[in-house]
Design an enzyme around this catalytic site. Structure first.
Site, PDB file in Angstrom:
ATOM      1  NE  ARG A   1      -4.086   1.994   1.428  1.00  0.00           N
ATOM      2  CZ  ARG A   1      -5.364   1.660   0.636  1.00  0.00           C
ATOM      3  NH1 ARG A   1      -5.493   2.145  -0.729  1.00  0.00           N
ATOM      4  NH2 ARG A   1      -6.034   2.268   1.086  1.00  0.00           N
TER       5      ARG A   1
ATOM      6  CB  THR B   1      -9.741  -0.813  -6.899  1.00  0.00           C
ATOM      7  OG1 THR B   1      -9.045   0.368  -6.441  1.00  0.00           O
ATOM      8  CG2 THR B   1      -8.826  -2.110  -6.985  1.00  0.00           C
TER       9      THR B   1
ATOM     10  CB  THR C   1      -6.310   0.497  -6.268  1.00  0.00           C
ATOM     11  OG1 THR C   1      -6.683   1.917  -7.008  1.00  0.00           O
ATOM     12  CG2 THR C   1      -5.328   0.703  -4.968  1.00  0.00           C
TER      13      THR C   1
ATOM     14  CG  ASN D   1      -8.846   6.085  -4.328  1.00  0.00           C
ATOM     15  OD1 ASN D   1      -9.243   5.347  -3.830  1.00  0.00           O
ATOM     16  ND2 ASN D   1      -8.605   7.604  -3.500  1.00  0.00           N
TER      17      ASN D   1
ATOM     18  CG  ASP E   1      -8.875   4.856  -0.383  1.00  0.00           C
ATOM     19  OD1 ASP E   1      -9.615   5.620  -0.156  1.00  0.00           O
ATOM     20  OD2 ASP E   1      -7.726   3.645  -0.466  1.00  0.00           O
TER      21      ASP E   1
ATOM     22  CB  SER F   1      -7.227  -0.466   1.775  1.00  0.00           C
ATOM     23  OG  SER F   1      -7.220  -1.318   0.394  1.00  0.00           O
ATOM     24  CB  SER F   2     -12.395  -0.670   1.422  1.00  0.00           C
ATOM     25  OG  SER F   2     -13.117  -0.154   1.626  1.00  0.00           O
TER      26      SER F   2
ATOM     27  N   GLY G   1     -13.386  -1.784  -6.296  1.00  0.00           N
ATOM     28  CA  GLY G   1     -15.192  -0.969  -6.068  1.00  0.00           C
ATOM     29  C   GLY G   1     -15.343  -0.368  -4.993  1.00  0.00           C
ATOM     30  N   GLY G   2     -13.618   0.436  -4.451  1.00  0.00           N
ATOM     31  CA  GLY G   2     -14.191   1.464  -3.454  1.00  0.00           C
ATOM     32  C   GLY G   2     -14.737   0.720  -1.955  1.00  0.00           C
TER      33      GLY G   2
HETATM   34  O1  DON Z   1      -7.997   1.256  -0.959  1.00  0.00           O
HETATM   35  C1  DON Z   1      -9.847   1.621  -1.130  1.00  0.00           C
HETATM   36  O2  DON Z   1     -10.312   0.490  -0.070  1.00  0.00           O
HETATM   37  C2  DON Z   1      -9.323   2.263  -2.341  1.00  0.00           C
HETATM   38  N1  DON Z   1      -9.152   2.775  -2.806  1.00  0.00           N
HETATM   39  C3  DON Z   1     -10.194   1.691  -3.902  1.00  0.00           C
HETATM   40  C4  DON Z   1     -10.381   1.902  -5.133  1.00  0.00           C
HETATM   41  C5  DON Z   1     -11.702   1.789  -5.802  1.00  0.00           C
HETATM   42  O3  DON Z   1     -11.609   0.337  -5.969  1.00  0.00           O
HETATM   43  C6  DON Z   1     -11.778   2.240  -6.653  1.00  0.00           C
HETATM   44  N2  DON Z   1     -12.385   1.322  -7.835  1.00  0.00           N
HETATM   45  N3  DON Z   1     -13.608   1.239  -8.287  1.00  0.00           N
END
Ligand code: DON
Length: 573
Positions: free
Chosen positions: A104, A383, A401, A403, A425, A454-455, A475-476
């Site tokens: 990360r 991501t 990612t 982000n 984030d 992060s998720s 997908g955040g």
């Molecule tokens: O680490 C995370 O949770 C976010 N930066 C992920 C971002 C993400 O999945 C964007 N995608 N659609």
């Protein structure tokens, strides 16, 4: 504004795919396959081909992952990266070894808690999302390098980097989805770069079309330095100097020293159980493993199969679990190297059951009635994900990612790679939502050298000591709930992996107090019943892009690439 940005970052490739009929069909796209030996599932057909070739050359899943990672940095610039970061979850074929690698991004040394606030203490819109200040120190190259040192079978670093160099130097034909993405972000590229970049045509009024050749000469040169000097070709010498110079020109804070100081960390993977299955997932700084295990723990006492897939009971139960788990995420989770994340308490089975004790099967609990849990004991938006299993059964789940789509929209001049906007984030201010609507506080406040929460939830599932599933997605904040649904679709609803992956999804995250249903996810009668229970339903057009693998009972591997995006492709042999 931020939520719009979020929706766009999350869905633009999916929407792009739906908006226009593809006009470029030079690639063969495969969404599902059965294989005897090995599978590679990634977001781009060229990256999947690169990974498959490594496996056929005698490389293992880690070798393939390194080659895939670097190829994605070229052919899928919206999320594939060398300027971002990610997480690896690994299990060896014999089950003797499980590992989690945290690559990360880190906040630069100059970063501080209030760096995105104005004089009145309000978050400055966009400052953590676009441009130089949005970027954390990238981790991907260290990630690949560490994986190579520890697990490579081929032991030929140059072989693994070369396909990416070739794709960048000779160019490749972009897909329809990529053309739409690059055109959508053209204004952002123009306003956030100090030098001309490959993502805007020389005549910037010209739009990209499917089939256009995208050549990335500067990126190829950076990849050559990585090929020839390993991690030092990125974190030192010319590349680090180019990063520092870019920061000087654009007012960013990453220095050559920050680059030199970056290190990926091998962490103890999170191990959990669900209905006789064993799970391996990512610990902090991801919230993924903890949140996934809490969700599974809350629903385990219920007979989901009996409720029926996407019945009001099923959706209500999951939403109520998610409400409680995301409240815990907001309060307690952050980088455990900097903040005392109460991991054992959050995963304590008694705590999980008590936390869910006020679940009402008939009624939604308003999110404002729920706060992050209290413990009595002491603590003892783009991501991409790729899943790989090799012929020895070694399994790799990597989510990586920048982000948002194309990260900070800022390319390092002379080095040709996009910087991430991972600083978003962090919690810029307690209670103020980030790009994904997630809020946080002290646990996820900015500190120098800290990693943003992060998720990302790369996850491997085993049964009776044998590999069962490899799952992950972008997908955040919806990452966690997408992984949760794919796993329960297989275990509780007896789906094969193709159906489990392509099935419609839903999502809820405590704040905002809404239930997101993917278009077609539930019929009107179900929606009516859910509304009657007190859920505020919002329809979304696509949740997650899952790349998954299932080892079937007959010994065949079922590999799947999500059909929500046009380009995702699974290959096997
Ligand atoms: O680490 C995370 O949770 C976010 N930066 C992920 C971002 C993400 O999945 C964007 N995608 N659609």
């Amino acid at each position: 504004m931020r939520l719009n940005h979020f929706l766009f970052a999350l869905l633009f490739l999916t929407l792009a795919a739906c908006k226009q009929k593809p006009t470029f069909s030079g690639y063969s796209i495969q969404k599902s396959t059965l294989a005897d030996s090995a599978i590679v599932s990634t977001a781009h057909p060229l990256a999947s081909e690169v990974g498959l070739a490594v496996l056929k050359d005698g490389g293992n899943a880690i070798d393939a992952a390194i080659a895939v990672h670097l190829a994605l940095a070229v052919v899928y610039p919206a999320a594939g990266n060398i300027g971002g970061g990610g997480f690896l979850v690994y299990r060896s074929g014999d089950g003797q070894e499980v590992a989690a690698l945290d690559f990360r991004e880190k906040a630069p040394a100059k970063a501080h808690r209030d760096m995105y606030l104005d004089a009145e203490g309000n978050v400055i819109n966009g400052k953590s999302i676009e441009g130089h200040l949005a970027a954390g120190v990238p981790g991907s190259v260290e990630g690949c390098w560490q994986m190579f040192q520890k697990y490579s079978k081929l032991k030929d670093w140059k072989r693994l980097v070369q396909p990416a160099i070739d794709l960048a130097a000779k160019g490749f034909n972009i897909t329809q989805a990529e053309a739409v993405g690059l055109n959508e972000y053209r204004k952002g590229f123009l306003s956030n770069n100090t030098k001309a970049c490959a993502f805007v045509k020389a005549d910037s009024t010209q739009k990209w079309k499917a089939g256009d050749l995208l050549v990335q000469t500067e990126l190829a040169e950076t990849l050559q330095r990585i090929r020839d000097q390993g991690r030092d070709g990125f974190y030192g010498g010319k590349t680090a100097d180019l990063v520092a110079a870019e920061m000087q020109r654009g007012g960013g804070w990453i220095t050559a020293q920050d680059m030199a100081d970056y290190h990926a960390v091998w962490r103890k993977p999170m191990l959990g159980k669900y209905r006789g299955y064993d799970l391996i997932s990512m610990p902090p700084p991801s919230s993924g493993g903890i949140a996934l295990f809490q969700l599974l723990g809350m629903v385990e006492p219920y007979d989901l199969g009996k409720m029926g897939f996407h019945s009001p009971e099923h959706i209500h139960l999951f939403t109520e679990a998610e409400r409680r788990v995301y409240a815990d995420r907001a309060k307690h989770l952050g980088d455990a190297d900097f903040y005392g994340v109460p991991i054992a308490n959050l995963l304590d089975s008694q705590y999980i059951q008590e936390r869910f004790a006020n679940f009402d099967p008939q009624k939604a609990t308003p999110s404002k009635a729920i706060e992050g849990g209290e413990f009595t004991g002491k603590e003892s938006k783009q991501t991409t994900h790729y899943s790989i299993v090799d012929a020895d059964g070694n399994a790799v789940a990597i989510t990586t990612t920048l982000n948002g789509g194309y990260g900070a929209l800022t390319v390092v001049g002379g080095a040709g790679f996009l910087l991430n906007n991972e600083m978003d984030d962090f919690s810029a201010k307690p209670g103020v939502p980030n790009l994904y609507g997630a809020i946080g506080g002290d646990a996820n406040a900015i500190m120098p050298g800290k990693r943003p929460l992060s998720s990302m939830t790369p996850t491997i599932v085993t049964k009776d000591g044998k590999l069962c599933m490899v799952v992950g997605t972008p997908g955040g904040t919806t990452i966690i709930t997408s992984v949760f649904q794919v796993i329960t679709n297989v275990i509780d609803f007896n789906m094969n992996m193709t159906d489990a992956t392509h099935a419609k999804r839903f999502h809820s995250q405590w704040s905002p107090d809404e239930l997101y249903l993917e278009k077609g996810a539930a019929n009107e009668a179900t929606r009516k019943k859910l509304r009657g229970m007190g859920h505020k339903i919002v329809e979304w057009s696509g949740i997650g892009l899952v790349e998954s693998i299932l080892l079937r009972k007959d010994g065949k591997l079922e590999g799947v690439a999500d059909n929500r995006a046009e380009d995702d492709t699974v290959l096997g042999y």
